[in-house]
Design a protein around this motif. Structure first.
Motif, PDB file in Angstrom:
ATOM      1  N   GLU A  19      10.080  -4.290  34.320  1.00  0.00           N
ATOM      2  CA  GLU A  19      11.543  -4.408  34.380  1.00  0.00           C
ATOM      3  C   GLU A  19      12.047  -5.576  33.537  1.00  0.00           C
ATOM      4  O   GLU A  19      13.086  -5.478  32.868  1.00  0.00           O
ATOM      5  CB  GLU A  19      12.001  -4.578  35.831  1.00  0.00           C
ATOM      6  CG  GLU A  19      11.834  -3.323  36.690  1.00  0.00           C
ATOM      7  CD  GLU A  19      12.527  -2.113  36.076  1.00  0.00           C
ATOM      8  OE1 GLU A  19      13.715  -2.254  35.679  1.00  0.00           O
ATOM      9  OE2 GLU A  19      11.882  -1.052  35.975  1.00  0.00           O
ATOM     10  N   LYS A  22      11.985  -4.500  29.904  1.00  0.00           N
ATOM     11  CA  LYS A  22      13.087  -3.570  29.609  1.00  0.00           C
ATOM     12  C   LYS A  22      14.414  -4.329  29.474  1.00  0.00           C
ATOM     13  O   LYS A  22      15.200  -4.087  28.549  1.00  0.00           O
ATOM     14  CB  LYS A  22      13.186  -2.519  30.711  1.00  0.00           C
ATOM     15  CG  LYS A  22      12.072  -1.487  30.712  1.00  0.00           C
ATOM     16  CD  LYS A  22      12.254  -0.491  31.855  1.00  0.00           C
ATOM     17  CE  LYS A  22      11.152   0.562  31.860  1.00  0.00           C
ATOM     18  NZ  LYS A  22      11.302   1.510  32.996  1.00  0.00           N
ATOM     19  N   LYS A  23      14.647  -5.241  30.407  1.00  0.00           N
ATOM     20  CA  LYS A  23      15.888  -6.015  30.387  1.00  0.00           C
ATOM     21  C   LYS A  23      15.948  -6.890  29.140  1.00  0.00           C
ATOM     22  O   LYS A  23      17.012  -7.025  28.505  1.00  0.00           O
ATOM     23  CB  LYS A  23      15.982  -6.876  31.640  1.00  0.00           C
ATOM     24  CG  LYS A  23      17.276  -7.667  31.735  1.00  0.00           C
ATOM     25  CD  LYS A  23      17.322  -8.479  33.031  1.00  0.00           C
ATOM     26  CE  LYS A  23      18.628  -9.283  33.090  1.00  0.00           C
ATOM     27  NZ  LYS A  23      18.700 -10.119  34.318  1.00  0.00           N
ATOM     28  N   GLU A  25      14.572  -6.338  26.238  1.00  0.00           N
ATOM     29  CA  GLU A  25      14.853  -5.504  25.063  1.00  0.00           C
ATOM     30  C   GLU A  25      16.320  -5.073  25.031  1.00  0.00           C
ATOM     31  O   GLU A  25      16.967  -5.090  23.987  1.00  0.00           O
ATOM     32  CB  GLU A  25      13.936  -4.282  25.087  1.00  0.00           C
ATOM     33  CG  GLU A  25      14.086  -3.381  23.869  1.00  0.00           C
ATOM     34  CD  GLU A  25      13.115  -2.221  23.882  1.00  0.00           C
ATOM     35  OE1 GLU A  25      13.039  -1.503  22.870  1.00  0.00           O
ATOM     36  OE2 GLU A  25      12.424  -2.027  24.909  1.00  0.00           O
ATOM     37  N   LYS A  26      16.846  -4.726  26.195  1.00  0.00           N
ATOM     38  CA  LYS A  26      18.224  -4.251  26.279  1.00  0.00           C
ATOM     39  C   LYS A  26      19.219  -5.356  25.944  1.00  0.00           C
ATOM     40  O   LYS A  26      20.220  -5.125  25.233  1.00  0.00           O
ATOM     41  CB  LYS A  26      18.497  -3.709  27.680  1.00  0.00           C
ATOM     42  CG  LYS A  26      19.907  -3.156  27.866  1.00  0.00           C
ATOM     43  CD  LYS A  26      20.092  -2.620  29.286  1.00  0.00           C
ATOM     44  CE  LYS A  26      21.500  -2.084  29.489  1.00  0.00           C
ATOM     45  NZ  LYS A  26      21.695  -1.553  30.866  1.00  0.00           N
TER      46      LYS A  26
END
Length: 395
Positions: A19, A22-23, A25-26
């Motif tokens: 997680e 992902k965060k 990268e976002k």
């Protein structure tokens, strides 16, 4: 994730790391990857570089490596795994060691993506009332759950109150630098998880713990340590690195491919296939030694180190005229070959000589009593100090 997980023993908790990635990268915000060092000495060995290699993988993915110099904890001495208190270092000792330490870490780390922080930045400003409040975040029961403290208490061995502070200080480092991930050896699990607790007390997102095995020293028994003399130093010459790798027991080959050479899974599978098919472990270790020397120097240095090793060591102490023994180029049990060649009186003696470390092939000590291999032309078997035999392949 597969790139990060290679050579890693445990990720706690793994789903949180996914997680966080992902965060990151976002939001286009790099994760902060922490690794703390206590520069109790100036020399770094390749065992220290296991977590540093993981940090470099994160850097290659765009994240920031944060090295925390334990200029406070180094003056305590990490009690983990020790049955006695360590002598404290002076502030000048720590500063001098830290500068040399970082020079060696930059053999691997990307300097432009590395942040170096000193504990004195936050602990030097901390008031006594703040420190007492920090201690109050943990109970004595939590601290005594630390295996080292518990063992020393049960065995009535001394330890100072200052040593009990070590995990708490390391834990607060994660708050001070806002760590997303902390790297460390498996023996550091308690301290790193304490960092998660400390961040939670400060209402911060909790760091993920990434734990790696401790690299066993060249003796194949104890963890790699300068004090035990079983280490390969970063500042060792290419020739010394090569020779030390060649001295490791065969049982460490796979471990060193993974944690010292950081070989890919495919390369490790290929290495295991060769060993299973009877390829001489010396050849595999030569490949391993070349990889490690190349990691810290370059291919040309690795080639020259191998030539030096072959010149100086391969034929060391071998008489000019030794008996020859004809053998088929087929896999054979070493103990049986020693018996067949008359180098031992029985298979039992052969096993005993191997167990005592008195049997070598081309100068390479064999320690596995079940060792099998495919003989090669002009291989030299040695048992003890004076029993030799050169193998001649049958046509």
């Amino acid at each position: 994730m597969e790139i990060i997980k290679q050579g890693v023993d445990e990720i706690i908790p793994e789903d949180e790391l996914v997680e966080k990635l992902k965060k990151s990268e976002k939001e286009h915000t790099p994760l902060r990857i922490k690794y703390g060092i206590d520069p109790t000495a100036a020399d770094v060995h390749i065992g220290h570089m296991v977590p540093i290699r993981i940090m470099r993988r994160f850097q290659d993915l765009g994240h920031t490596g944060v090295i925390v110099i334990g200029d406070y904890t180094a003056q305590i001495g990490d009690p983990t795994g020790k049955n006695e208190s360590r002598p404290p270092l002076t502030a000048d000792d720590v500063k001098r060691n830290a500068e040399k330490y970082m020079d060696q870490l930059y053999y691997v780390l990307d300097k432009d993506k590395t942040e170096v922080r000193y504990q004195s930045e936050w602990f030097g400003k901390m008031k006594l009332v703040e420190f007492i409040s920090l201690l109050g975040k943990f109970t004595m029961a939590q601290i005594m759950a630390h295996e080292t403290f518990r063992k020393r208490y049960e065995e009535n061995l001394p330890f100072g109150l200052h040593e009990l502070m070590y995990p708490i200080l390391q834990a607060y480092d994660s708050v001070a630098i806002r760590a997303d991930v902390e790297l460390g050896a498996t023996e550091q699990k308690f301290n790193i998880l304490a960092g998660r607790d400390m961040q939670r007390y400060f209402n911060m997102p909790e760091q993920v713990a990434i734990l790696m095995p401790i690299l066993v020293g060249t003796d194949g028994i104890e963890k790699m340590s300068k004090s035990l003399g079983n280490y390969i130093a970063i500042f060792d010459s290419p020739e010394d690195k090569y020779g030390k790798v060649m001295s490791i027991p065969d049982e460490l080959i796979e471990n060193y491919f993974l944690y010292a050479a950081f070989a890919s899974i495919d390369d490790i599978l290929e290495m295991k296939r060769k060993l299973k098919e009877g390829v001489n472990p010396k050849e595999i270790k030569q490949e391993l030694a070349r990889r490690i020397v190349t990691l810290y120097h370059d291919e040309d240095s690795a080639k020259k180190a191998e030539e030096h090793f072959n010149t100086v060591f391969t034929q060391k102490d071998v008489p000019d005229n030794i008996p020859e023994f004809v053998v088929k180029p087929e896999k054979i049990w070493l103990v049986q070959l020693l018996n067949n060649a008359g180098l031992v009186q029985s298979n039992g003696e052969g096993r005993r000589m191997i167990k005592q470390g008195a049997v070598s092939i081309n100068g390479e000590r064999i320690s596995d009593m079940d060792y099998e291999f495919i003989p090669e032309q002009d291989m030299v078997l040695k048992v003890g100090k004076r029993r030799f035999c050169k193998l001649v392949l049958s046509q």
